[in-house]
Structure formats: C-alpha cells, structure tokens
Design a protein around this motif. Structure first.
Motif, PDB file in Angstrom:
ATOM      1  N   GLN A 101       0.847  -1.200   0.000  1.00  0.00           N
ATOM      2  CA  GLN A 101       0.000   0.000   0.000  1.00  0.00           C
ATOM      3  C   GLN A 101       0.882   1.250   0.000  1.00  0.00           C
ATOM      4  O   GLN A 101       1.019   1.928   1.017  1.00  0.00           O
ATOM      5  CB  GLN A 101      -0.914   0.013   1.225  1.00  0.00           C
ATOM      6  CG  GLN A 101      -1.860  -1.171   1.312  1.00  0.00           C
ATOM      7  CD  GLN A 101      -2.801  -1.047   2.489  1.00  0.00           C
ATOM      8  OE1 GLN A 101      -3.559  -0.081   2.603  1.00  0.00           O
ATOM      9  NE2 GLN A 101      -2.773  -2.040   3.374  1.00  0.00           N
ATOM     10  N   ALA A 196      -7.712  -4.781  -3.986  1.00  0.00           N
ATOM     11  CA  ALA A 196      -7.661  -3.795  -2.903  1.00  0.00           C
ATOM     12  C   ALA A 196      -7.005  -2.498  -3.358  1.00  0.00           C
ATOM     13  O   ALA A 196      -7.464  -1.395  -3.022  1.00  0.00           O
ATOM     14  CB  ALA A 196      -6.912  -4.383  -1.711  1.00  0.00           C
ATOM     15  N   GLN A 200      -8.447   1.419  -3.515  1.00  0.00           N
ATOM     16  CA  GLN A 200      -7.743   2.558  -2.934  1.00  0.00           C
ATOM     17  C   GLN A 200      -7.494   3.633  -3.990  1.00  0.00           C
ATOM     18  O   GLN A 200      -7.588   4.834  -3.703  1.00  0.00           O
ATOM     19  CB  GLN A 200      -6.423   2.086  -2.325  1.00  0.00           C
ATOM     20  CG  GLN A 200      -6.598   1.229  -1.085  1.00  0.00           C
ATOM     21  CD  GLN A 200      -5.276   0.822  -0.458  1.00  0.00           C
ATOM     22  OE1 GLN A 200      -4.239   1.415  -0.750  1.00  0.00           O
ATOM     23  NE2 GLN A 200      -5.305  -0.183   0.412  1.00  0.00           N
ATOM     24  N   ARG A 226     -10.387 -11.304  -0.286  1.00  0.00           N
ATOM     25  CA  ARG A 226      -9.817 -10.774   0.956  1.00  0.00           C
ATOM     26  C   ARG A 226      -9.683  -9.258   0.875  1.00  0.00           C
ATOM     27  O   ARG A 226      -9.283  -8.698  -0.133  1.00  0.00           O
ATOM     28  CB  ARG A 226      -8.442 -11.409   1.167  1.00  0.00           C
ATOM     29  CG  ARG A 226      -7.730 -10.946   2.435  1.00  0.00           C
ATOM     30  CD  ARG A 226      -6.565 -11.878   2.759  1.00  0.00           C
ATOM     31  NE  ARG A 226      -5.612 -11.894   1.656  1.00  0.00           N
ATOM     32  CZ  ARG A 226      -4.528 -11.119   1.591  1.00  0.00           C
ATOM     33  NH1 ARG A 226      -4.295 -10.259   2.579  1.00  0.00           N
ATOM     34  NH2 ARG A 226      -3.704 -11.206   0.574  1.00  0.00           N
ATOM     35  N   ARG A 227     -10.031  -8.602   1.989  1.00  0.00           N
ATOM     36  CA  ARG A 227      -9.926  -7.143   2.084  1.00  0.00           C
ATOM     37  C   ARG A 227      -8.663  -6.782   2.857  1.00  0.00           C
ATOM     38  O   ARG A 227      -8.267  -7.468   3.796  1.00  0.00           O
ATOM     39  CB  ARG A 227     -11.135  -6.536   2.792  1.00  0.00           C
ATOM     40  CG  ARG A 227     -12.449  -6.739   2.054  1.00  0.00           C
ATOM     41  CD  ARG A 227     -13.585  -6.201   2.906  1.00  0.00           C
ATOM     42  NE  ARG A 227     -13.444  -4.762   3.107  1.00  0.00           N
ATOM     43  CZ  ARG A 227     -14.126  -3.859   2.410  1.00  0.00           C
ATOM     44  NH1 ARG A 227     -14.988  -4.245   1.481  1.00  0.00           N
ATOM     45  NH2 ARG A 227     -13.953  -2.569   2.635  1.00  0.00           N
ATOM     46  N   LEU A 228      -8.049  -5.685   2.455  1.00  0.00           N
ATOM     47  CA  LEU A 228      -6.836  -5.218   3.131  1.00  0.00           C
ATOM     48  C   LEU A 228      -7.193  -4.177   4.189  1.00  0.00           C
ATOM     49  O   LEU A 228      -8.051  -3.316   3.976  1.00  0.00           O
ATOM     50  CB  LEU A 228      -5.865  -4.592   2.131  1.00  0.00           C
ATOM     51  CG  LEU A 228      -5.116  -5.520   1.181  1.00  0.00           C
ATOM     52  CD1 LEU A 228      -4.226  -4.697   0.269  1.00  0.00           C
ATOM     53  CD2 LEU A 228      -4.288  -6.530   1.949  1.00  0.00           C
ATOM     54  N   LYS A 229      -6.512  -4.269   5.338  1.00  0.00           N
ATOM     55  CA  LYS A 229      -6.642  -3.229   6.351  1.00  0.00           C
ATOM     56  C   LYS A 229      -5.951  -1.970   5.853  1.00  0.00           C
ATOM     57  O   LYS A 229      -4.829  -2.018   5.345  1.00  0.00           O
ATOM     58  CB  LYS A 229      -6.007  -3.697   7.661  1.00  0.00           C
ATOM     59  CG  LYS A 229      -6.068  -2.662   8.777  1.00  0.00           C
ATOM     60  CD  LYS A 229      -5.366  -3.177  10.021  1.00  0.00           C
ATOM     61  CE  LYS A 229      -5.385  -2.124  11.117  1.00  0.00           C
ATOM     62  NZ  LYS A 229      -4.661  -2.608  12.340  1.00  0.00           N
ATOM     63  N   ASN A 230      -6.613  -0.839   6.002  1.00  0.00           N
ATOM     64  CA  ASN A 230      -6.047   0.428   5.533  1.00  0.00           C
ATOM     65  C   ASN A 230      -4.885   0.838   6.436  1.00  0.00           C
ATOM     66  O   ASN A 230      -5.074   1.266   7.570  1.00  0.00           O
ATOM     67  CB  ASN A 230      -7.119   1.518   5.518  1.00  0.00           C
ATOM     68  CG  ASN A 230      -6.590   2.842   4.966  1.00  0.00           C
ATOM     69  OD1 ASN A 230      -5.478   2.898   4.430  1.00  0.00           O
ATOM     70  ND2 ASN A 230      -7.381   3.892   5.089  1.00  0.00           N
ATOM     71  N   ARG A 231      -3.672   0.699   5.919  1.00  0.00           N
ATOM     72  CA  ARG A 231      -2.482   1.030   6.696  1.00  0.00           C
ATOM     73  C   ARG A 231      -2.315   2.538   6.894  1.00  0.00           C
ATOM     74  O   ARG A 231      -1.539   2.970   7.748  1.00  0.00           O
ATOM     75  CB  ARG A 231      -1.228   0.479   5.992  1.00  0.00           C
ATOM     76  CG  ARG A 231      -1.078  -1.016   6.063  1.00  0.00           C
ATOM     77  CD  ARG A 231      -0.327  -1.404   7.324  1.00  0.00           C
ATOM     78  NE  ARG A 231       1.051  -0.955   7.288  1.00  0.00           N
ATOM     79  CZ  ARG A 231       1.739  -0.507   8.341  1.00  0.00           C
ATOM     80  NH1 ARG A 231       1.158  -0.434   9.510  1.00  0.00           N
ATOM     81  NH2 ARG A 231       2.994  -0.137   8.229  1.00  0.00           N
ATOM     82  N   ALA A 233      -4.658   4.787   7.766  1.00  0.00           N
ATOM     83  CA  ALA A 233      -5.574   5.445   8.703  1.00  0.00           C
ATOM     84  C   ALA A 233      -4.765   6.214   9.745  1.00  0.00           C
ATOM     85  O   ALA A 233      -3.710   5.764  10.201  1.00  0.00           O
ATOM     86  CB  ALA A 233      -6.471   4.412   9.381  1.00  0.00           C
ATOM     87  N   ASN A 236      -3.556   4.506  13.035  1.00  0.00           N
ATOM     88  CA  ASN A 236      -2.621   3.384  13.004  1.00  0.00           C
ATOM     89  C   ASN A 236      -1.237   3.850  13.451  1.00  0.00           C
ATOM     90  O   ASN A 236      -0.644   4.744  12.841  1.00  0.00           O
ATOM     91  CB  ASN A 236      -2.529   2.785  11.597  1.00  0.00           C
ATOM     92  CG  ASN A 236      -3.724   1.903  11.272  1.00  0.00           C
ATOM     93  OD1 ASN A 236      -4.441   1.466  12.173  1.00  0.00           O
ATOM     94  ND2 ASN A 236      -3.954   1.644  10.003  1.00  0.00           N
TER      95      ASN A 236
END
Length: 496
Positions: A101, A196, A200, A226-231, A233, A236
């Motif tokens: 990402q 993903a 984005q 599969r969904r990716l966690k938004n790094r 944010a 985080n």
C-alpha cells in the motif's frame, strides 16, 4: 536510509547526478545543464543531441510515478497514463522494500532565520512506516527551528498540521501510482491485492482516464475476496498522537502563560483609566482608591469634612449601615464616613507601588524644587556622589516639609530661598522617580542625616558679605561618624 537505484538509461548520469537523487536536486541539475547546452546558446549538433537527452531524462525523473517505474523496471514509461504497466511492483523510496500500500506523500519543514523563513519539502513514494518516521523528523525540525521569525510563526503551524494528517497526498499522482501498482500485482496473479489497490486508487481518481482504468481493473479482478486493512488510517501507530500532543499542548501552555501574566485571581489595581472598587463590609481592611477623599462627620454629602484622605490610605471599616456610605477608622484614629465606592479591598502597598510605576510623570531636572512651602534668603550646597538619584527634604522638627529638591546621581547642586529655622534633613535614593507619588519605584532607600541645620535671621549687609555656605553630603565613607540613619520609606513619603 538512502536507497540508490540502477541507472540503465543513464538519466541520472546525463544530469550529472547519482541514482536516487531527490526531486530538488533533479530540478536544479536540469536547469543548470539545460542552460549550458541549449540550442540558442550552443548550435552544434552534439549540444542539440545532449539537450534532447537532458529533456528526456528530466521528463521521466521529475514525475514521481515515472521515476518509480524507472527505478523498478529500468524502462521509461511509453505514454502518459497509458495502459502499459511495470512488471514488478513499486518499492518504498526510503527503505527500498516493496510495499503493498504505497502512497506518494509530501512532507513539509520550516526553518527560521530571524527575519525570514525557509520552507522545504521531502517527498517520494513511501511505505507507512517510513512515512511516519519522515513526518516525525520534519515536524521535530519545524518545532525546534521554525518559530524564530515572523513568517515562521505563520508557516510553522501550517507545516505541522499538514504533517500531522499524513502529509500532502496529491490525488492525480496517487491515482496513477496505485493503478500501476494494482496492475503489477495483477500480473503476478495477486488478485486480492490488485483488487484492494484498485479500490484505494478509486478514492484518489478525478480524471476520466483514471476512472476508465479503474473500471477495467475491477472487471479483471472481480468482486469479493480478501480485504486489506487500511495502513494509512491516522490512528494506526503512535506517530499521529505523538505529533498531535504538542499541538494540543501549545494553546494550553499559551493559556497558562496568559493567566500568569494577567493574574486574574489578584484584585485589579488602580490605573490611569480609573479605579476598580468592591463593596466594603464591617471589619474589612480597605484602601482609598481616589485622590483627596473627604472623610465626613456623617453619611451625608453636605456633612462637615473632618479631613482629606490621600489615595492609598489604609483604613478599617467600622460600619456600613448606609448603602452608599461606610464608616472607617484612619491610621491616626479619626473615625468618619466616606463613600463606599471609593474603597477597595486589602492594603495599599502592592497597588500603590504598581500605580506609582505606571504614573511616573516627567523626569525632574537637576536641582528642581519639588516642594516649597516657605521662602527665605539662605542657601545650601548638596553633594550626591552616589550612583542613584536622590530627593532631599528639609523638614521642621515637627515633621512638616519645608522644601524638597531633586539631586541626580553624581551631581553637586546649590539651592537657595531657604527660610529661617532649624531643620532636620531626610533624603531618599533610588531610580525611576514617580512625581505622582513622590517616591522612587525601584530600589528606594530612605535615611535621616544625624544633625540639624539652623538658619538665623541676619541683616542684608551681612548676608551679602557671607562667603561660607552650609554643605551636606549624602554618601559618606565607612566609619564616618555622620553616617545617615535608616528611615522608613513610607515615613519619608509623608510630608506632614
């Protein structure tokens, strides 16, 4: 860390740079090289070809996405926003590792130089961890060095807030970069990652060409998966809160500083604009807040006046049966009535000192007569060898001031017009004399000379023939038997 890259097409070399140079160095090198070989200045064929090579290198290296493609594949892009894409994903321009990402981010820094401020930018395609470190570094430099000029007071908060929210992320460049990153993972059969990254990219897309490419990628990657966690944010990691803490603390520190400076918990003091007052109660210690307050025999405007009270006279409240009047006892024991609005809470010492400092009046001239209540034919020499100004008073044995003179530091003056009589000599020394109060507002000390001065009436002929004039010395040597005796400053300030 600084990452270097291969330079298969020689783009960095033609600009005279090492591979991996930042955008600022690329722009500077291009301007310098282009001036040297521009066809208008050098019409040779070799110069023309070199100029074309410089322009081609600059076209690729000035664009963050093109530059990342060149770093990743060694192949320059074919067309702007075309359907070609690299064979390998982009890497972080700080640590050199491939990031799922990535973001193209610009971080801001401000340094002040007293009268001007310099703004710089640190930009590139970063992973989240490197972006956090770079944001913290630029914000720290701005906190330490950005405030020390007037432009810096404006530019530094702007830079800090931009870095706090993750830096500046240009939409068009990030859309292009994420679309090409999605295509790279799609070529590697990483369908979930490509899907993903496509979503984005859609958050940045504004141009029609990017919208078309995103729809094409959605058709190729399908739905679900599969969904990716938004790094990216804000919450985080702890860097956001580490940068936010001093920004939140800044107004608190300024507020505490303002409270300390203004001291709202202390009663307001008298100033040139007027006097603040409070209602008096029985038993209160108050001070007079106006000049020449009339102490009357009864709580009526037309009642006989017992005496006049000077500003800052401290009194005790005896009775407040009338809503407009208060019965008070003066320091000399006289009891009478005054208007309640003329009294303020507490003793007058601190407020008098501050009021006197705010109302100094003009600085007296050397030998200026500050007070004269009697005249005569006698003269006197006054020597002030000290480093502080002085006021000398001649008082009767009963304590009434006959005359007062201002004697600056290191001055020797002669005064005249003194009447017959026996006088004791008091003086005060200090700095910043206040005419309104008749005192020095800084470092004031008072003393009484250990002898009296007597003048007798003599004939005009003898007075004319007199050659000896009495002298007094304010500063005496240690061990001198005529050492001045310490005197209370309030006692010195009272004339009668």
């Amino acid at each position: 860390m600084t990452t270097t890259y291969p330079d298969p097409k020689g783009y960095y070399a033609v600009l005279g740079l090492l591979p991996g140079a930042d955008l600022a160095a690329i722009k500077t090198a291009y301007r310098n090289r282009a001036k040297q070989v521009h066809p208008d200045r050098n019409p040779s064929e070799a110069a023309r070809q070199e100029f074309q090579a410089i322009v081609e290198a600059y076209r690729v290296l000035k664009d963050v996405v093109y530059r990342a493609e060149y770093h990743a594949t060694g192949v320059p892009p074919l067309v702007d926003d075309g359907d070609d894409y690299p064979a390998t994903p982009f890497a972080c321009s700080a640590c050199g590792k491939i990031t799922v990402q990535p973001r193209y981010v610009i971080f801001h820094q401000v340094k002040s130089y007293l009268v001007w401020a310099k703004r710089t930018r640190e930009e590139g395609i970063f992973c989240r961890d490197c972006a956090d470190r770079i944001a913290a570094r630029n914000s720290t430099v701005s906190w330490l060095l950005g405030w020390w000029s007037f432009p810096g007071l404006i530019l530094t908060p702007i830079a800090l807030v931009r870095n706090l929210f993750g830096g500046t992320k240009p939409k068009d460049q990030n859309a292009r970069m994420l679309i090409r990153q999605a295509r790279a993972f799609l070529a590697l059969d990483e369908i979930d990652l490509a899907r993903a990254l496509t979503e984005q990219a859609s958050r940045f897309a504004r141009l029609s060409v990017h919208s078309r490419q995103i729809e094409q990628l959605r058709a190729e990657t399908g739905q679900g998966g599969r969904r990716l966690k938004n790094r990216w944010a804000l919450w985080n990691g702890g860097v956001f809160f580490a940068q936010a803490l001093p920004l939140v603390a800044l107004p608190l520190v300024l507020g505490v500083g303002a409270l300390i400076a203004l001291k709202p918990w202390e009663p307001p003091m008298a100033a040139r604009a007027g006097i603040s007052v409070q209602a008096a109660e029985i038993g209160d210690i108050r001070y007079v807040a106006i000049e020449d307050l009339k102490l009357r025999q009864s709580p009526v405007d037309g009642a006989p006046v017992l005496t006049l009270l000077d500003r800052f006279t401290t009194v005790q409240v005896v009775d407040v049966t009338s809503p407009e009047w208060a019965q008070v006892r003066t320091p000399s024991g006289v009891v009478g009535w005054v208007t309640r609005r003329a009294l303020y809470a507490g003793t007058s010492a601190l407020h008098k000192q501050e009021w006197c400092a705010q109302n100094p009046g003009s600085t007296p001239e050397a030998g200026e007569v500050l007070i004269r209540r009697a005249t005569g034919e006698h003269r006197l020499l006054i020597h002030n060898d000290g480093r502080r100004d002085a006021v000398v008073k001649l008082k009767t044995l009963g304590g009434h001031t006959v005359a007062a003179y201002f004697v600056p530091a290191t001055h020797h003056i002669g005064v005249g017009g003194l009447p017959d009589g026996t006088f004791r000599i008091e003086f005060a020394s200090g700095s910043h004399y206040s005419r309104a109060c008749g005192v020095f507002t800084q470092s004031m000390q008072a003393a009484l000379l250990p002898f009296t001065l007597t003048y007798h009436q003599i004939s005009a002929a003898r007075l004319k023939a007199a050659t000896t004039i009495p002298e007094i010395v304010l500063v005496t040597a240690p061990g001198d038997p005529k050492q001045p005796q310490p005197l209370d400053t309030d006692q010195f300030a009272r004339d009668d």
